[in-house]
Design a protein around this motif. Structure first.
Motif, short mmCIF file in Angstrom:
data_model
loop_
_atom_site.label_atom_id
_atom_site.label_comp_id
_atom_site.label_asym_id
_atom_site.label_seq_id
_atom_site.Cartn_x
_atom_site.Cartn_y
_atom_site.Cartn_z
N TYR A 50 0.84 -1.20 0.00
CA TYR A 50 0.00 0.00 0.00
C TYR A 50 0.88 1.25 0.00
N ILE A 51 0.30 2.35 -0.43
CA ILE A 51 0.95 3.66 -0.40
C ILE A 51 0.07 4.59 0.42
N ASP A 52 0.67 5.32 1.34
CA ASP A 52 -0.03 6.29 2.16
C ASP A 52 0.66 7.63 1.96
N GLU A 53 0.07 8.47 1.11
CA GLU A 53 0.72 9.72 0.74
C GLU A 53 -0.03 10.92 1.30
N ALA A 54 0.72 11.99 1.54
CA ALA A 54 0.13 13.21 2.08
C ALA A 54 -0.28 14.15 0.95
N GLY A 55 -1.38 14.84 1.16
CA GLY A 55 -1.84 15.85 0.23
C GLY A 55 -2.00 17.17 0.94
N SER A 56 -2.49 18.18 0.20
CA SER A 56 -2.63 19.52 0.77
C SER A 56 -4.07 19.83 1.18
N GLY A 57 -4.96 18.85 1.04
CA GLY A 57 -6.37 19.07 1.36
C GLY A 57 -6.73 18.59 2.74
#
Length: 577
Positions: A50-57
């Motif tokens: 899995y990938i757990d990425e950060a966003g700006s929302g």
């Protein structure tokens, strides 16, 4: 000379040797980079990537891929997701992508739903939006079913779901030949051992695209399947097709039709698995309350890959709308009970705006709907418009809003839809279904319409009103569907016995008719005389001689007051024992 059988054995042996000795292709730099972004989670002893990425929302979205691909499917829409959410979680289900792929594992939609719930818990995620495609759509519907069953109990809270092309409706989607072969016992396992690149690129997988991926894209898709001998797991992971049939009632009727969360469907019509117009028509029939976006005619089974811009922007608009809009699917009033307002041809729910004050004083919920092909609803030119289909839509919408009983206020074509609803109510008798409390009909006739400006009496709409009526018709190219919508006129003739003699004449619920006599479609005294003859037991209110085909627009005061008096009379009466 060798026999055909001997030759076949030799060819098969050579092919087997070639394939077994031919290694899985290496991962490209693109795939290697994607793999490095991820982590491993253990599920039932299996390694799940899995990938757990950060966003700006704000908030979280889980992205659930389909068959036979993996989380990399979402790479083209990642920029849109990162502007919307604080966390974007992308998972490779067991048997796919970079996750473990044992040949003998019991692959299941239910197990994949367990993966999502357990992974969310391990990541301390208590609520999430879902963005899904293909098999991932079905996993999502299982997650929704569980969310409904928990009903406030502890567990993963779902905020919305966006579904992309998937075979949601058993009997109306068409798996490719290679999928059907993989599903055949024994033969499927043999076939899985001969998953060659050129067959993959030119065969079943390529067929599902409208806009084809590049050669390098196909190499990446193929490499991900072959990674960890994933081709051997293909027959097993396809078990989801059978599960769709076995759980149709749970997932289609239980989760999609009566979803407790907002739903967006983004659909590419050049999809050989879920062809147009079969899929969109079925979706509108089953879940008319949900938004359906149909992409360009050259977009197929993978909207997020073939048209990431429109897919991404549509999803952004959907999520932003949920966050900013305080709108409801109905208007709240200060009274009691519910009323459905059904408009006529060729207008929209806006027809009722002038009598809304009367409705709000009388009811707790006022539901105003634009029929398919009218107002702000979708208007496909190739749709099979029908009174019966519009009645389906009303019943489905009521169920989705948890409305079990309602009054009906209708006009023109809406009168005919209302009569079909009453016919069904009579047929159900004591069976479960939408209970109708009363029926109020405004000018509705058997004959076809005159020119729009001609059907009003002397109290005609203003120039600005006509501009609004026209704009609503032209919205979403609605003028193109007018011939199809007018099919209801023929249906009136074909079903006169069912709707006039079977319903109006012997209605099991109270009926009020409010009539404007300056109506060239239903002229006076012909219409009121016929109404009194067919249904003398029902109340008929004849408005001033200057009022035409649109009582609710031309004389909202008397129309509204007449309806209020009718409803108050019903509410004040005590049922006789």
């Amino acid at each position: 000379m060798p026999s055909v059988v001997e030759i076949a054995v030799v060819v098969l042996s050579v092919a087997t040797a070639v394939f077994l000795l031919y290694p899985a292709p290496p991962l490209s730099k693109r795939l290697s980079s994607w793999k490095q972004r991820g982590k491993i989670y253990k599920h039932n002893g299996l390694e799940v990537f899995y990938i757990d990425e950060a966003g700006s929302g704000t908030g979280t979205v889980f992205c659930l891929h389909g068959f036979p691909t993996f989380s990399y499917d979402w790479i083209k829409v990642m920029p849109y997701l990162k502007t919307l959410f604080a966390r974007i979680v992308l998972v490779d289900f067991p048997g796919y992508g970079f996750s473990e792929k044992p040949e003998d594992y019991k692959y299941s939609v239910f197990d994949n739903a367990d993966v999502v719930e357990n992974l969310a818990e391990s990541l301390s995620i208590s609520s999430t939006h879902i963005l899904a495609h293909d098999m991932g759509d079905t996993v999502t519907l299982e997650l929704v079913a569980r969310f409904k069953e928990r009903s406030g109990k502890k567990g993963l809270v779902l905020q919305s779901m966006c579904l992309l092309n998937a075979g949601l409706f058993p009997g109306k989607f068409f798996p490719r030949l290679v999928q059907r072969v993989f599903l055949i016992p024994v033969l499927g396992k043999i076939a899985a051992r001969f998953t060659f690149f050129e067959g993959f690129r030119r065969g079943g997988f390529a067929e599902v695209f409208g806009t084809k991926p590049t050669y390098e894209d196909f190499e990446d898709f193929y490499a991900a399947i072959r990674y960890r001998d994933g081709n051997l797991a293909l027959p097993g992971v396809l078990n989801f097709i059978k599960e769709r049939h076995d759980n149709e009632d749970r997932w289609v009727r239980g989760s999609l039709k009566t979803s407790p969360i907002p739903v967006l469907m983004v659909y590419g019509p050049a999809d050989t698995v879920n062809p147009s117009p079969t899929f969109p028509n079925q979706f509108r029939k089953i879940a008319p309350q949900h938004k359906l976006i149909v992409l360009g005619k050259n977009i197929g089974h993978f909207p997020q890959w073939e048209d990431p811009e429109t897919t991404g922007k549509s999803y952004v608009e959907f999520i932003k709308g949920l966050r900013s809009s305080k709108s409801k699917q109905y208007e709240a009033g200060s009274g009691t009970g519910t009323v459905f307002c059904l408009h006529g041809f060729p207008s929209s729910s806006y027809d009722w705006i002038k009598i809304m004050p009367y409705l709000k004083n009388q009811f707790a919920r006022i539901v105003l709907v634009d029929f398919v092909g009218m107002g702000f609803s979708e208007k496909p030119e190739d749709y099979k418009y029908s009174v019966f289909d519009q009645a389906d839509m009303i019943e489905n919408l009521a169920e989705s809003l948890s409305i079990s009983s309602t009054h009906i206020l209708a006009h023109d074509m809406g009168d005919t839809v209302a009569l079909e609803l009453v016919a069904r109510f009579k047929e159900r008798s004591e069976d479960r279904g939408l209970v109708l409390t009363s029926l109020c009909l405004l000018n509705g006739g058997k004959r076809g319409p005159a020119g729009f400006g001609d059907i009003f009496g002397t109290n005609k709409p203003t120039y600005e009103d006509f501009e609004d009526f026209y704009a609503a018709i032209r919205y979403r190219d609605g003028n193109a569907v007018l011939p199809g919508l007018l099919h209801y006129i023929k249906e009136r003739s074909d079903n006169e016995d069912r709707w006039v003699n079977g319903v109006l004449k012997t209605s099991p619920i109270p009926v009020l008719m409010v009539y404007g006599p300056a109506d060239p479609i239903n002229p006076s005294p012909t219409f009121p005389d016929q109404f009194r003859k067919v249904a003398p037991q029902h109340k008929l209110v004849v408005l001033d001689k200057s009022i035409g085909h649109y009582p609710q627009w031309e004389d909202p005061e008397n129309t509204g007051r007449s309806y209020v008096e009718f409803i108050k009379g019903l509410k004040s009466k005590k049922p006789k024992q």
